[in-house]
Scaffold this motif. Structure first.
Motif, PDB file in Angstrom:
ATOM      1  N   LEU A  12       0.857  -1.190   0.000  1.00 43.11           N
ATOM      2  CA  LEU A  12       0.000   0.000   0.000  1.00 43.11           C
ATOM      3  C   LEU A  12       0.892   1.239   0.000  1.00 43.11           C
ATOM      4  CD1 LEU A  12      -2.529  -1.125   2.754  1.00 43.11           C
ATOM      5  CD2 LEU A  12      -2.924  -1.088   0.287  1.00 43.11           C
ATOM      6  N   LEU A  14      -0.068   4.884   0.308  1.00 42.46           N
ATOM      7  CA  LEU A  14      -1.239   5.704   0.591  1.00 42.46           C
ATOM      8  C   LEU A  14      -0.883   7.183   0.699  1.00 42.46           C
ATOM      9  CD1 LEU A  14      -2.645   3.268   3.296  1.00 42.46           C
ATOM     10  CD2 LEU A  14      -3.337   3.430   0.881  1.00 42.46           C
ATOM     11  N   GLU A  15      -1.556   7.984  -0.105  1.00 43.86           N
ATOM     12  CA  GLU A  15      -1.352   9.434  -0.091  1.00 43.86           C
ATOM     13  C   GLU A  15      -2.540  10.178   0.509  1.00 43.86           C
ATOM     14  OE1 GLU A  15       0.202  11.196  -3.714  1.00 43.86           O
ATOM     15  OE2 GLU A  15       0.843   9.201  -4.365  1.00 43.86           O
ATOM     16  N   LEU A  17      -6.173   9.937   3.004  1.00 45.69           N
ATOM     17  CA  LEU A  17      -7.085   9.310   3.955  1.00 45.69           C
ATOM     18  C   LEU A  17      -8.421  10.014   3.795  1.00 45.69           C
ATOM     19  CD1 LEU A  17      -7.984   7.652   6.410  1.00 45.69           C
ATOM     20  CD2 LEU A  17      -6.816   9.323   7.869  1.00 45.69           C
ATOM     21  N   ILE A  46       0.139  12.004   5.433  1.00 46.94           N
ATOM     22  CA  ILE A  46      -0.903  11.681   4.464  1.00 46.94           C
ATOM     23  C   ILE A  46      -1.902  12.842   4.430  1.00 46.94           C
ATOM     24  CG2 ILE A  46      -2.356  10.453   6.152  1.00 46.94           C
ATOM     25  CD1 ILE A  46      -2.867   8.305   3.994  1.00 46.94           C
ATOM     26  N   ARG A  93      -4.320   5.076  -4.293  1.00 40.74           N
ATOM     27  CA  ARG A  93      -3.562   5.896  -3.334  1.00 40.74           C
ATOM     28  C   ARG A  93      -4.371   6.254  -2.099  1.00 40.74           C
ATOM     29  NH1 ARG A  93      -1.525  10.863  -6.601  1.00 40.74           N
ATOM     30  NH2 ARG A  93      -3.753  11.135  -6.764  1.00 40.74           N
ATOM     31  N   CYS A  94      -5.586   5.690  -1.988  1.00 43.35           N
ATOM     32  CA  CYS A  94      -6.501   6.089  -0.914  1.00 43.35           C
ATOM     33  C   CYS A  94      -6.787   4.980   0.091  1.00 43.35           C
ATOM     34  CB  CYS A  94      -7.851   6.516  -1.494  1.00 43.35           C
ATOM     35  SG  CYS A  94      -7.823   8.078  -2.363  1.00 43.35           S
ATOM     36  N   VAL A  95      -6.855   5.381   1.335  1.00 42.05           N
ATOM     37  CA  VAL A  95      -7.442   4.572   2.390  1.00 42.05           C
ATOM     38  C   VAL A  95      -8.699   5.323   2.799  1.00 42.05           C
ATOM     39  CG1 VAL A  95      -5.904   5.659   4.112  1.00 42.05           C
ATOM     40  CG2 VAL A  95      -7.190   3.606   4.708  1.00 42.05           C
ATOM     41  N   SER A 110     -11.368   1.924  -2.690  1.00 38.68           N
ATOM     42  CA  SER A 110     -10.102   2.357  -2.097  1.00 38.68           C
ATOM     43  C   SER A 110      -9.103   1.207  -2.039  1.00 38.68           C
ATOM     44  CB  SER A 110     -10.342   2.864  -0.663  1.00 38.68           C
ATOM     45  OG  SER A 110     -11.125   4.021  -0.671  1.00 38.68           O
TER      46      SER A 110
END
Length: 156
Positions: A12, A14-15, A17, A46, A93-95, A110
């Motif tokens: 992952l 991740l950029e 949230l 993030i 790039r998302c959580v 996501s």
């Protein structure tokens, strides 16, 4: 960026949230204790975006001290609106974290979808479309602050 390598699952990167507000970050329009501190710590790594219908009209006041971007949804299909935000940011790039029915598609698209089961409960459709479920928002945020917890849950 937060990087978490989960063996047998995926890497992952991740950029963003993306969070629901009512039922996820807040109960009855009031921010849950400990959330502001965790979000401000995460904001160092993030970008945080809160998307909400603002049912109680309190979101601006409650998020005043948090380094985040806010999007208040209009009338219409909120399932599609929330998923569209994630897709525009880049799903991989998302959580995202949510609990309601209108969160299910955002959780599904996501890279990492976390559903919380708190005072308002969680919609079944959101539960089955999330990557992982957490008993509280603070535990969900700890998946990002203490990634070994997430690795232990999702490794294959």
């Amino acid at each position: 960026m937060i990087k978490i390598n989960i063996p047998g699952y995926r890497l992952l990167e991740l950029e963003y949230l993306v969070l629901d507000f009512n039922g996820t970050l807040a109960v009855d329009g009031k921010l849950i204790g400990g959330v502001a501190e965790s979000l401000n710590e995460l904001s160092k790594h993030i970008k945080i975006k809160v998307i909400t219908a603002d049912t109680f009209g309190t979101v601006r006041k409650e998020l005043n001290s948090i380094d985040c971007e806010l999007a208040i949804l209009g009338n219409g299909n909120q399932v599609k609106q929330k998923a569209r935000v994630v897709k525009q940011l880049g799903s991989k790039r998302c959580v995202s974290i949510g609990n309601g029915f209108n969160d299910w598609k955002m959780l599904k698209v996501s890279a990492l979808g976390i559903v919380t089961l708190q005072d308002e409960g969680a919609a079944t459709k959101s539960i089955v479309n999330a990557s992982v479920m957490s008993k509280s928002i603070n535990d969900a945020l700890d998946f990002l602050l203490k990634p070994d917890r997430l690795i232990a849950t999702l490794r294959r």
